[in-house]
Structure formats: structure tokens, C-alpha cells
Scaffold this active site. Structure first.
Site, PDB file in Angstrom:
ATOM      1  N   ARG A  35       0.841  -1.215   0.000  1.00  0.00           N
ATOM      2  CA  ARG A  35       0.000   0.000   0.000  1.00  0.00           C
ATOM      3  C   ARG A  35       0.878   1.268   0.000  1.00  0.00           C
ATOM      4  O   ARG A  35       1.007   1.950  -0.995  1.00  0.00           O
ATOM      5  CB  ARG A  35      -0.948  -0.037   1.211  1.00  0.00           C
ATOM      6  CG  ARG A  35      -2.132   0.906   1.105  1.00  0.00           C
ATOM      7  CD  ARG A  35      -1.843   2.329   1.504  1.00  0.00           C
ATOM      8  NE  ARG A  35      -1.317   2.434   2.867  1.00  0.00           N
ATOM      9  CZ  ARG A  35      -0.724   3.531   3.324  1.00  0.00           C
ATOM     10  NH1 ARG A  35      -0.555   4.588   2.544  1.00  0.00           N
ATOM     11  NH2 ARG A  35      -0.253   3.583   4.549  1.00  0.00           N
ATOM     12  N   ASP A  36       1.555   1.517   1.117  1.00  0.00           N
ATOM     13  CA  ASP A  36       2.352   2.749   1.212  1.00  0.00           C
ATOM     14  C   ASP A  36       3.519   2.681   0.234  1.00  0.00           C
ATOM     15  O   ASP A  36       3.908   3.686  -0.370  1.00  0.00           O
ATOM     16  CB  ASP A  36       2.876   2.891   2.652  1.00  0.00           C
ATOM     17  CG  ASP A  36       3.070   4.331   3.086  1.00  0.00           C
ATOM     18  OD1 ASP A  36       3.137   5.195   2.213  1.00  0.00           O
ATOM     19  OD2 ASP A  36       3.183   4.579   4.298  1.00  0.00           O
ATOM     20  N   HIS A 226       4.392   4.396  12.915  1.00  0.00           N
ATOM     21  CA  HIS A 226       4.581   4.252  11.461  1.00  0.00           C
ATOM     22  C   HIS A 226       5.650   5.276  11.065  1.00  0.00           C
ATOM     23  O   HIS A 226       5.387   6.473  10.999  1.00  0.00           O
ATOM     24  CB  HIS A 226       3.224   4.538  10.819  1.00  0.00           C
ATOM     25  CG  HIS A 226       3.157   4.592   9.335  1.00  0.00           C
ATOM     26  ND1 HIS A 226       2.578   3.590   8.572  1.00  0.00           N
ATOM     27  CD2 HIS A 226       3.539   5.541   8.439  1.00  0.00           C
ATOM     28  CE1 HIS A 226       2.593   3.933   7.289  1.00  0.00           C
ATOM     29  NE2 HIS A 226       3.190   5.113   7.179  1.00  0.00           N
ATOM     30  N   HIS A 228       8.587   6.806   8.557  1.00  0.00           N
ATOM     31  CA  HIS A 228       9.264   6.896   7.256  1.00  0.00           C
ATOM     32  C   HIS A 228      10.731   7.210   7.540  1.00  0.00           C
ATOM     33  O   HIS A 228      11.088   7.707   8.612  1.00  0.00           O
ATOM     34  CB  HIS A 228       8.585   7.948   6.379  1.00  0.00           C
ATOM     35  CG  HIS A 228       7.277   7.473   5.813  1.00  0.00           C
ATOM     36  ND1 HIS A 228       7.147   7.040   4.516  1.00  0.00           N
ATOM     37  CD2 HIS A 228       6.061   7.317   6.387  1.00  0.00           C
ATOM     38  CE1 HIS A 228       5.896   6.658   4.295  1.00  0.00           C
ATOM     39  NE2 HIS A 228       5.208   6.803   5.429  1.00  0.00           N
ATOM     40  N   CYS A 259       4.486   9.110   0.429  1.00  0.00           N
ATOM     41  CA  CYS A 259       3.123   9.591   0.174  1.00  0.00           C
ATOM     42  C   CYS A 259       3.144  10.564  -0.996  1.00  0.00           C
ATOM     43  O   CYS A 259       3.862  11.556  -0.953  1.00  0.00           O
ATOM     44  CB  CYS A 259       2.558  10.259   1.429  1.00  0.00           C
ATOM     45  SG  CYS A 259       0.912  10.936   1.162  1.00  0.00           S
ATOM     46  N   ASN A 268       9.018   4.043   3.839  1.00  0.00           N
ATOM     47  CA  ASN A 268       8.919   3.681   5.264  1.00  0.00           C
ATOM     48  C   ASN A 268      10.227   3.050   5.702  1.00  0.00           C
ATOM     49  O   ASN A 268      11.015   2.571   4.885  1.00  0.00           O
ATOM     50  CB  ASN A 268       7.825   2.622   5.463  1.00  0.00           C
ATOM     51  CG  ASN A 268       6.468   3.125   5.056  1.00  0.00           C
ATOM     52  OD1 ASN A 268       6.154   3.186   3.883  1.00  0.00           O
ATOM     53  ND2 ASN A 268       5.662   3.497   6.024  1.00  0.00           N
TER      54      ASN A 268
END
Ligand code: HMG
Ligand code: MG
Length: 329
Positions: A35-36, A226, A228, A259, A268
Site C-alpha cells: 500500500r504505502d 509508522h 518513514h 506519500c 517507510n
């Protein structure tokens, strides 16, 4: 206790390895690479490619992953196959989460069989506008509405508070703001509040200070972090969080990601870096480092670009040595 423990050389070893430090407990790593990681990639990865990646993560022992977003395909074309991917993963032996930031996303996710959804609320007005096209007040209202509807459907929920340390548009984020937003999300019933360093701006001392402000009002077992890795602090930040009692961490295999709506956001923290740090520090992740090396090889093949966290060159050398050594009983 998983059988997939890893030793200091990154290879599978017995959990009684004398070099291991004292058992520090289990850590749940949610791999967000699909996803990310993929949302920002210029190379399109097919549905089959995504399924191969997910199987590689499962083979490495990953038991929790966020795999897609139910958002506008115009905004994030890489996620246009969200429903197909969800349906194709019904039998995967993993906890699978999907991002669904509004009611339309939730409806689509539920119809495709999702059992866990994540909403994303940013801590600043501008970041919400750039990300989900609404200001902070509306974003909070929509997030609470979407969470409530997901809970009514019996789904597990994750609630992100994004730009929790710094916003690329509004600068440093006050801890009080993060708290003001996290508490109603918790009270609405979110299973997990995920505090996100969207642009990788935090340092370990700031992680401690933010958690000092949050943990009096949020149960530590329901808080995830979370990170990055823009400034190379991802592993150090994750270690600071572990030391504060956090046991839920997001990471992306290969450190892939960023993002599209937050300028300067890089990938990440790499799952392989996090697993190496955690296992070597005595935490159990249940994830195999050689398995992650294979997953990074695959993501590089699919994207046609080089990936991997800081530990990857060393992990690759270890994995290559292991392949050339004769097998012993
Ligand atoms: P909008 O344009 O404000 O929505 O987009 P709208 O309600 O005005 O509707 C406009 C059109 O979008 C309509 O279609 C809707 O049906 C459709 P039309 O009538 O024009 O054909 N629409 C949707 N379609 C599919 N799925 C939906 C959906 N909602 C409306 N859920 C929207 C609002 C949120 C959809 C849009 O702004 C969007 O897709 N944004 C992308 C958000 C995103 O994916 N961001 C990246 C992930 S967040 C992140 O990476 C941070 C995180 O990792 C944590 C961290 O690191 O901080 C989680
Ligand atoms: Mg992120």
C-alpha cells in the site's frame, strides 16, 4: 513463539542462541509495502505481481500487512485494482488491512471482503486538504463516521494520525494536537491508533516526548508507530518506541514508498532493518530475514529499480554465503 526466529547473522537460528539478549517480547510488524510502498511508484505492478509480493511476505513470516487503498483511482492509479486484489487474497493466512479514508472507500472495501480497514486523519488542515481533499474539521468528522460504520460492520480498524511530528506545509506538529485527535479516534473504538511520521522528520528524543504525551491517555497496547526513513532515523525511532513499550510497528519491505501528497516523504523504515534490529535486541517478530531478502529481490524485479534498507547489502552477502555453503544436518 514463532519458529522463524533469526540470529545475529540474519540467518534462522534456535531461539536458545546464547548470543541473544533476554527475551523482550513479541512485536507485531505490519508490512505496508503493497500500500504505502507501491502507491508512489511510477512503475505499475500488475495484480499478479502484487499477489507474488504478498506470497513472498507470507513466506517470510509476515503475519500482518496493509495491501491496498480504496481511494480514487484518479488520485492513486496504482491502487485501482483494490477490489480485485482484496478478492484474490481471501485465503491468505495473514491479517490484511486496507486504507479506506471515507464512507465510499469503506463500502467498496467491505463489498470486496475486507476484514480490517484503516482511516487516515492528518494532524494539520493543509495536509488533510492535500491528501483527502477536506480540511481538518471535516476530516475528523468523516474519519469518525467511517470508523463507526466499519465497527458496525464488524471490521477491525486502524486509525492513522498522519504528520504527527511535522507537516510539510505547516511545520512542527504540537503533541497536544496529536493527542486531541487520537483520543476521539480511540473513543470511537479504533482497535489501533497509528502515530505516523509521514515525512520521516522525527528523531528518537521526539518519539519519546510524543509518547510521553500520548501514553497517559492511550493504552500502549493499542498504539502503533509508522515511521518513514527520510533522514535515516527510522530504526532509531522504532527502537525508541519499543523502549517506551510500543509493540506494533509498521514497515515496508525494501523501504519502498512515500506519500504522493506529502512532498519530501520517502519510503517507510525497511522491514528488514526493523526485523534485524528487533531480533538482535531480543524482541520476537516471527519474520525471517532470508525470506525478506527474497521479497526485496522480487520487488526490485517488479519495479525495475533498486531497493532495500541500510542492512540490505550485508543481508544479501549473508544470504549468498548461505546458498553456497554445503547443507549440514
Ligand atoms: P474527493 O474528490 O474529495 O471526493 O476525493 P468526492 O467525495 O468529492 O468525490 C469525487 C469523486 O471521487 C466521485 O467520483 C466519487 O465517487 C469518487 P465521480 O462522481 O467524480 O466519478 N470517490 C471515490 N472513488 C473511489 N474510492 C473512494 C472515493 N471517494 C470518492 N474512496 C478522496 C476524496 C479521499 C477519494 C481523494 O482525495 C483520494 O482518493 N485521495 C487519495 C488519498 C490517498 O490515497 N493518500 C495516500 C495514502 S495516505 C498515506 O500514505 C499516509 C499514511 O501512510 C500514514 C503516514 O505515513 O502518514 C497512511
Ligand atoms: Mg506512510
Amino acid at each position: 513463539m514463532s519458529s522463524n526466529t533469526t540470529g545475529h547473522d540474519g540467518l534462522p537460528s534456535s531461539s536458545t542462541d546464547a548470543d541473544r539478549t533476554a527475551d523482550a517480547g513479541d512485536v507485531v510488524i505490519t508490512d505496508v509495502m503493497l500500500r504505502d510502498g507501491l502507491q508512489n511508484q511510477p512503475t505499475h505492478v500488475s495484480l499478479d505481481g502484487k499477489l507474488l509480493l504478498l506470497r513472498a511476505l507470507a513466506a517470510a513470516g509476515v503475519r500482518s500487512a496493509e495491501i491496498t487503498s480504496f481511494v480514487s483511482p484518479k488520485a492513486v492509479p496504482q491502487m485501482a485494482d483494490a477490489a480485485e486484489l482484496m478478492r484474490a487474497t481471501a485465503q491468505m493466512p495473514m491479517r490484511l488491512s486496507v486504507l479506506a479514508p471515507n464512507l465510499k472507500g469503506l463500502e467498496r472495501a467491505a463489498a470486496a471482503g475486507a476484514s480490517e480497514v484503516a482511516i487516515v486523519l492528518s494532524a494539520t488542515d493543509t495536509m488533510n486538504r492535500r491528501n483527502i481533499n477536506m480540511g481538518l474539521d471535516e476530516a475528523l468528522r468523516v474519519s469518525l463516521q467511517t470508523l463507526g460504520a466499519a465497527i458496525d460492520l464488524g471490521l477491525r480498524t486502524r486509525a492513522y494520525v498522519a504528520v504527527a511530528f511535522e507537516c510539510p506545509f505547516e511545520g512542527r506538529t504540537p503533541a497536544a494536537r496529536v493527542r486531541e485527535l487520537a483520543v476521539p479516534l480511540l473513543e470511537a473504538g479504533a482497535n489501533e491508533i497509528v502515530i505516523a511520521d509521514t515525512i520521516g522528520a522525527a528523531a528518537p528524543g521526539e518519539v519519546r516526548r510524543l509518547l510521553d504525551a500520548l501514553l497517559p491517555v492511550l493504552p500502549v497496547a493499542r498504539v502503533g508507530m509508522h515511521f518513514h526513513d527520510t533522514r535515516g532515523m527510522g530504526v532509531a525511532n522504532a527502537f525508541a518506541a519499543l523502549q517506551m513499550g510500543i509493540r506494533r510497528l509498521d514497515a515496508s519491505t525494501g523501504g519502498v514508498g512515500g506519500c504522493p501528497f506529502a512532498p519530501g516523504a520517502s519510503g517507510n523504515v525497511a522491514t528488514e532493518d526493523l526485523v534485524l534490529m528487533a531480533e538482535q535486541s531480543g524482541y520476537r517478530t516471527g519474520i525471517s530475514l532470508p525470506g525478506l531478502v527474497a521479497a526485496v529481490d522480487l520487488v526490485e524485479n517488479l519495479l525495475g529499480s533498486t531497493h532495500g534498507g541500510g542492512a540490505m547489502p550485508w543481508l544479501r552477502r549473508m544470504a549468498a554465503q548461505r546458498r553456497t555453503e554445503p547443507l549440514t544436518a
